[in-house]
Write an enzyme that holds these catalytic residues in place. Structure first.
Site, PDB file in Angstrom:
ATOM      1  N   HIS A 164       0.809  -1.227   0.000  1.00 27.14           N
ATOM      2  CA  HIS A 164       0.000   0.000   0.000  1.00 27.14           C
ATOM      3  C   HIS A 164       0.839   1.271   0.000  1.00 27.14           C
ATOM      4  CE1 HIS A 164      -3.967  -1.944   0.771  1.00 27.14           C
ATOM      5  NE2 HIS A 164      -3.156  -2.933   1.113  1.00 27.14           N
ATOM      6  N   ASP A 371       3.102   9.680  -0.928  1.00 23.01           N
ATOM      7  CA  ASP A 371       1.972   8.877  -0.446  1.00 23.01           C
ATOM      8  C   ASP A 371       1.771   7.715  -1.409  1.00 23.01           C
ATOM      9  OD1 ASP A 371      -0.183   8.251   1.176  1.00 23.01           O
ATOM     10  OD2 ASP A 371      -1.000  10.289   1.162  1.00 23.01           O
TER      11      ASP A 371
HETATM   12  O1  LIG Z   1      -1.470   0.817  11.071  1.00 23.72           O
HETATM   13  P1  LIG Z   1      -0.970   2.213  11.285  1.00 23.72           P
HETATM   14  O2  LIG Z   1       0.485   2.235  11.608  1.00 23.72           O
HETATM   15  O3  LIG Z   1      -1.783   2.947  12.258  1.00 23.72           O
HETATM   16  O4  LIG Z   1      -1.096   3.017   9.903  1.00 23.72           O
HETATM   17  C1  LIG Z   1      -2.292   3.088   9.153  1.00 23.72           C
HETATM   18  C2  LIG Z   1      -2.126   2.526   7.749  1.00 23.72           C
HETATM   19  O5  LIG Z   1      -1.374   3.450   7.001  1.00 23.72           O
HETATM   20  C3  LIG Z   1      -0.902   3.104   5.696  1.00 23.72           C
HETATM   21  O6  LIG Z   1      -1.815   3.390   4.636  1.00 23.72           O
HETATM   22  C4  LIG Z   1      -1.511   3.222   3.238  1.00 23.72           C
HETATM   23  O7  LIG Z   1      -2.590   2.599   2.605  1.00 23.72           O
HETATM   24  C5  LIG Z   1      -3.560   3.406   1.949  1.00 23.72           C
HETATM   25  C6  LIG Z   1      -4.525   2.499   1.231  1.00 23.72           C
HETATM   26  O8  LIG Z   1      -3.913   1.650   0.337  1.00 23.72           O
HETATM   27  C7  LIG Z   1      -2.893   4.359   0.968  1.00 23.72           C
HETATM   28  O9  LIG Z   1      -3.873   5.212   0.403  1.00 23.72           O
HETATM   29  C8  LIG Z   1      -1.858   5.207   1.707  1.00 23.72           C
HETATM   30  O10 LIG Z   1      -1.173   6.034   0.779  1.00 23.72           O
HETATM   31  C9  LIG Z   1      -0.878   4.345   2.479  1.00 23.72           C
HETATM   32  O11 LIG Z   1      -0.104   5.202   3.315  1.00 23.72           O
HETATM   33  C10 LIG Z   1      -0.381   1.679   5.690  1.00 23.72           C
HETATM   34  O12 LIG Z   1      -0.100   1.227   4.389  1.00 23.72           O
HETATM   35  C11 LIG Z   1      -1.242   0.679   6.421  1.00 23.72           C
HETATM   36  O13 LIG Z   1      -0.591  -0.589   6.449  1.00 23.72           O
HETATM   37  C12 LIG Z   1      -1.449   1.170   7.819  1.00 23.72           C
HETATM   38  O14 LIG Z   1      -2.251   0.259   8.523  1.00 23.72           O
HETATM   39  O1  UDP Z   2     -11.070  10.924  11.367  1.00 25.21           O
HETATM   40  C1  UDP Z   2     -10.805  10.246  10.396  1.00 25.21           C
HETATM   41  C2  UDP Z   2      -9.976  10.744   9.350  1.00 25.21           C
HETATM   42  C3  UDP Z   2      -9.687   9.933   8.269  1.00 25.21           C
HETATM   43  N1  UDP Z   2     -10.174   8.694   8.196  1.00 25.21           N
HETATM   44  C4  UDP Z   2      -9.892   7.828   7.034  1.00 25.21           C
HETATM   45  O2  UDP Z   2      -8.518   7.481   6.963  1.00 25.21           O
HETATM   46  C5  UDP Z   2      -8.193   7.105   5.653  1.00 25.21           C
HETATM   47  C6  UDP Z   2      -6.840   7.653   5.290  1.00 25.21           C
HETATM   48  O3  UDP Z   2      -6.339   6.970   4.176  1.00 25.21           O
HETATM   49  P1  UDP Z   2      -5.239   7.564   3.224  1.00 25.21           P
HETATM   50  O4  UDP Z   2      -5.030   6.602   2.153  1.00 25.21           O
HETATM   51  O5  UDP Z   2      -5.621   8.937   2.781  1.00 25.21           O
HETATM   52  O6  UDP Z   2      -3.911   7.704   4.125  1.00 25.21           O
HETATM   53  P2  UDP Z   2      -3.135   6.679   5.103  1.00 25.21           P
HETATM   54  O7  UDP Z   2      -3.512   7.069   6.486  1.00 25.21           O
HETATM   55  O8  UDP Z   2      -3.569   5.321   4.756  1.00 25.21           O
HETATM   56  O9  UDP Z   2      -1.687   6.938   4.874  1.00 25.21           O
HETATM   57  C7  UDP Z   2      -9.300   7.620   4.746  1.00 25.21           C
HETATM   58  O10 UDP Z   2     -10.047   6.544   4.245  1.00 25.21           O
HETATM   59  C8  UDP Z   2     -10.144   8.479   5.681  1.00 25.21           C
HETATM   60  O11 UDP Z   2     -11.522   8.476   5.419  1.00 25.21           O
HETATM   61  C9  UDP Z   2     -10.956   8.203   9.206  1.00 25.21           C
HETATM   62  O12 UDP Z   2     -11.408   7.065   9.146  1.00 25.21           O
HETATM   63  N2  UDP Z   2     -11.260   8.997  10.287  1.00 25.21           N
END
Ligand SMILES: O=P(O)(O)OC[C@H]1O[C@H](O[C@H]2O[C@H](CO)[C@@H](O)[C@H](O)[C@H]2O)[C@H](O)[C@@H](O)[C@@H]1O
Ligand code: UDP
Ligand code: MG
Length: 724
Positions: A164, A371
């Protein structure tokens, strides 16, 4: 019936501890929804960390039971696992490296050891549930080693991996001391998916340079398994956001919020707390706008949601402080009694309030420094059911590859971001509608359900291709049958290609000479059958290497033939005019001069341009250029240009191994024919062989041969069987 197992670091739930009991809330996130159609079916299951450290055994049992009802199974992590594997290697090593924040990379052996240990923990948890032929879909950078760990235990399983986050350039990945193990871990999969083409090509280049595995249109041949690498840009649950935007609940929230804010243009920004999201840079760009355009004071506000994340990691704590300071500074500089420039929230919001934020905002400012995808920008666009609104999107987000109708910005260019905000604030409604509609139609089509479907379909396709290739694998039954046919034959003949078949490749072609084992093997074989060495090598080399052996030889892909009894005399099988060589050599030399490491091999009736020793990537590039140059010249001379293993060869088209092999057999009756080879030049041999021949291709590739073996070692094993 085989089942499907989804694996990710975190399970799609939130687990809260209340009054000594656990409360489970299934997550409504996009990925969880999309994969719902998979893990909620039949025996399928989702395996991952429930998100808390639970040491108490009875509590663990309670969690196992509760999760079972949700079709999930936990992998429990200890406090130390969380510290070293999750916060450590995942978020202090891989995350900064893969997002190009090399200054934050922590190179800790203890982190690496924990990462290996916890990946193994996941593997064990899966093995406790998985059957040999199940499908296992692993998600994300916390589990890069898992595919190979699983492959070693479940060789027949279907294993897929999706990353991701971005996959960085080779220049970054090579900095990690554990780069080789990480890539090998991923290559255990059948299908490896990324969000964008750039991630995919960076991965393929790293695999080529670090593991030495080349690819053809995204297919890698790794240890005789075909692995496909492709891009699958992830979508959102489009309808959910579009429907929520017009729902009564959201509309009521919008009215309530707007009453509090008054008549203002609103900019929305929503991110997890992360240095990859470019939050400070964004506040600074907004500050610049207010500085340069006082006419917007009191008329524009930014709603900034920062969702707490990884707050035990130092770089995240520092970032939080930086953001607090910047927001304090901008607000104290410009606020009035009835206007605040930045409404800053350090917490998460329930879905309906998020939906209200998206719906009521005029502009979304999504400016990550890097990202993988970014879903927030997609959710904003989907929520704009009235087709009004402007998305400002960073070029560094995976989503920018799809959402080209956004105003695309470089997040490091604060002046550029400021100008983009002005452009958005002044964009006319028709233009907004055009852009939003175009983005919406793409997001609607490629939603999260489509993403899951396309990925799973591709996985099926890869498995089918593998099955096709494997159906030709030389198994014990065929081997036995072949040996029996050989032993009972009166007049057997065996054609053996040299490089890639009897010996492996070396960087310098002259170093691939026959070793003692091979010479002994050929000698023994030539006592029991007619052996023909059929090679692209020149006749001097073959003559020298097999001097004194009772073998027939075909050199230069069929230009020269030598029967074992014609001592020292090579016959020119094809009467060739090679007056073309001078022109072609000049061109090839020009490409040698421009390409350090390249060299020309001159054979009697062909010229070969070698690039095995050229800097990886450059060699390919020059080869393509030379290829089209030579193809153009070849027409005038009636020549054929052929691409081989790190070589480009030009020769007459009517000279090939197949014709020479037939010439070798002419006038004789053979009752056992076998031919072994490893590349396109051997395909001519296979095609020319009688129907009853055993034709064997070394390495898994599409072939005219009847069977496949893995490598020269297996070839030698097979030949030993014939002489035993
Ligand atoms: O599990 P955390 O350490 O709390 O982090 C939350 C998730 O963040 C990352 O998100 C990514 O996936 C998104 C969907 O594919 C994508 O839109 C975004 O650009 C990525 O940053 C991470 O990949 C997850 O594994 C985490 O759980
Ligand atoms: O208060 C919040 C703010 C954001 N989001 C969700 O968090 C996700 C963020 O995903 P993104 O791919 O933009 O970034 P990541 O955190 O995975 O790097 C989106 O689906 C938002 O709708 C959420 O559930 N609650
Ligand atoms: Mg060969």
């Amino acid at each position: 019936m085989s089942k499907t197992i989804i694996v990710s670091n975190r399970l799609p739930i939130s687990l809260q501890h209340k009054n000594g009991k656990f409360e489970f809330k299934p997550s409504a996130g996009g990925l969880a929804t999309g994969l719902g159609s998979i893990y909620k079916e039949g025996e399928n299951i989702w395996i991952g960390w429930p998100g808390n450290d639970v040491a108490d055994e009875s509590q663990r049992l309670e969690i196992v039971d509760e999760l079972k009802k949700l079709k999930m199974a936990p992998v429990f992590l200890t406090k130390q696992d969380v510290e070293l594997y999750y916060e450590g290697f995942s978020n202090e090593t891989i995350w900064p490296a893969f997002h190009y924040f090399t200054q934050y990379i922590n190179y800790e052996d203890a982190y690496w050891e924990a990462y290996c240990r916890v990946n193994q923990k996941f593997c064990d948890a899966i093995l406790a549930k998985a059957d040999a032929e199940d499908t296992i879909w692993v998600h994300d950078y916390q589990l890069l080693l898992l595919p190979m760990m699983l492959r070693n235990k479940l060789p027949k399983a279907t294993i897929a991996f999706f990353q991701h986050i971005p996959f960085p350039s080779y220049e970054i990945i090579r900095m990690l001391p554990w780069r080789k193990q990480l890539l090998e871990g991923m290559v255990g999969s059948d299908l490896i998916g990324f969000h964008t083409y750039d991630d995919m090509r960076h991965f393929l280049s790293a695999v080529g340079r670090i593991l030495g595995l080349s690819n053809e249109s995204g297919f890698i041949q790794a240890d005789n398994r075909l692995v496909n690498v492709d891009s699958f840009p992830m979508g959102i649950d489009y309808d959910k956001f579009a429907k929520a935007a017009v729902s009564k609940k959201t509309q009521r929230t919008v009215t309530k919020f707007m009453e509090m804010l008054g008549d203002q243009k609103l900019l929305i920004t929503i991110d997890r707390l992360d240095y990859s999201k470019g939050i400070p840079q964004r506040i600074k760009a907004f500050d610049l706008l207010l500085e340069d355009h006082p006419e917007y004071h009191g008329k524009v506000s930014m709603i900034m949601v920062v969702v707490p994340s990884r707050d035990r990691v130092k770089s995240y704590q520092e970032l939080k402080e930086e953001i607090d300071t910047l927001v304090g500074s901008i607000n104290s500089k410009y606020s009035t009694l009835n206007w605040v420039p930045v409404h800053y929230f350090y917490r998460s919001f329930p879905f309906n309030e998020l939906s209200a934020f998206y719906t009521m905002s005029d502009i979304a400012l999504v400016t990550p420094l890097r990202d993988g995808m970014n879903l927030v920008c997609k959710e904003f666009v989907a929520s704009k059911t009235n087709k009004q609104g402007v998305l400002i999107l960073s070029e560094m987000a995976g989503a920018s590859k799809e959402l080209v109708d956004a105003i695309l910005v470089n997040p490091n260019d604060q002046e550029g971001v400021k100008n983009a905000i002005v452009e958005a604030l002044t964009m006319d409604p028709e233009e907004q509608e055009l852009r939003i509609s175009s983005m919406q139609s793409s997001l609607k089509k490629y939603d999260i359900f489509q993403w899951v479907k396309v990925f799973m379909d591709r996985l099926k396709h890869v498995k089918e291709r593998q099955t096709d290739l494997e159906s030709k694998a030389m198994d014990q039954k065929i081997t036995k049958q072949m040996i029996a046919a050989f032993k009972s034959a009166q007049r057997p003949i065996v054609f053996l290609d040299y490089d890639g078949t009897l010996v492996g490749f070396k960087s310098r072609p002259q170093d691939a000479f026959p070793d003692e084992e091979l010479l002994g093997l050929i000698e023994a074989l030539s006592q029991v059958c007619q052996v023909v060495i059929i090679s692209g090598r020149d006749k001097e080399t073959l003559g020298k290497w097999f001097r004194g052996q009772e073998v027939d030889m075909i050199a230069e892909h069929g230009v020269w033939l030598k029967k074992k009894d014609q001592d020292g005399d090579w016959a020119l099988y094809a009467d060739v005019d090679d007056s073309w060589k001078e022109d072609i050599r000049q061109v090839m030399e020009y490409y040698v001069l421009r390409t350090p490491g390249a060299f020309i091999e001159e054979k009697h009736h062909s010229l070969v341009w070698h690039y095995r020793k050229v800097e990886s990537g450059l060699g390919d590039l020059r080869m393509r250029e030379l290829f089209s140059h030579l193809k153009y010249m070849a027409r005038g001379h009636n020549l054929q240009v052929l691409e081989g293993n790190m070589v480009l060869e030009i020769k007459r088209p009517d000279i090939n191994k197949g014709r020479a092999a037939l010439a070798m057999m002419r006038g004789e009756e053979y009752d056992f024919v076998m031919a072994l080879g490893d590349d396109w030049t051997d395909e001519d041999t296979f095609k020319a062989m009688p129907k009853t021949a055993y034709t064997i291709r070394v390495g898994y590739a599409y072939t005219q041969a009847n069977y496949n073996v893995k490598n020269p070692t297996e070839v030698r094993g097979l030949l030993k069987n014939l002489i035993d």
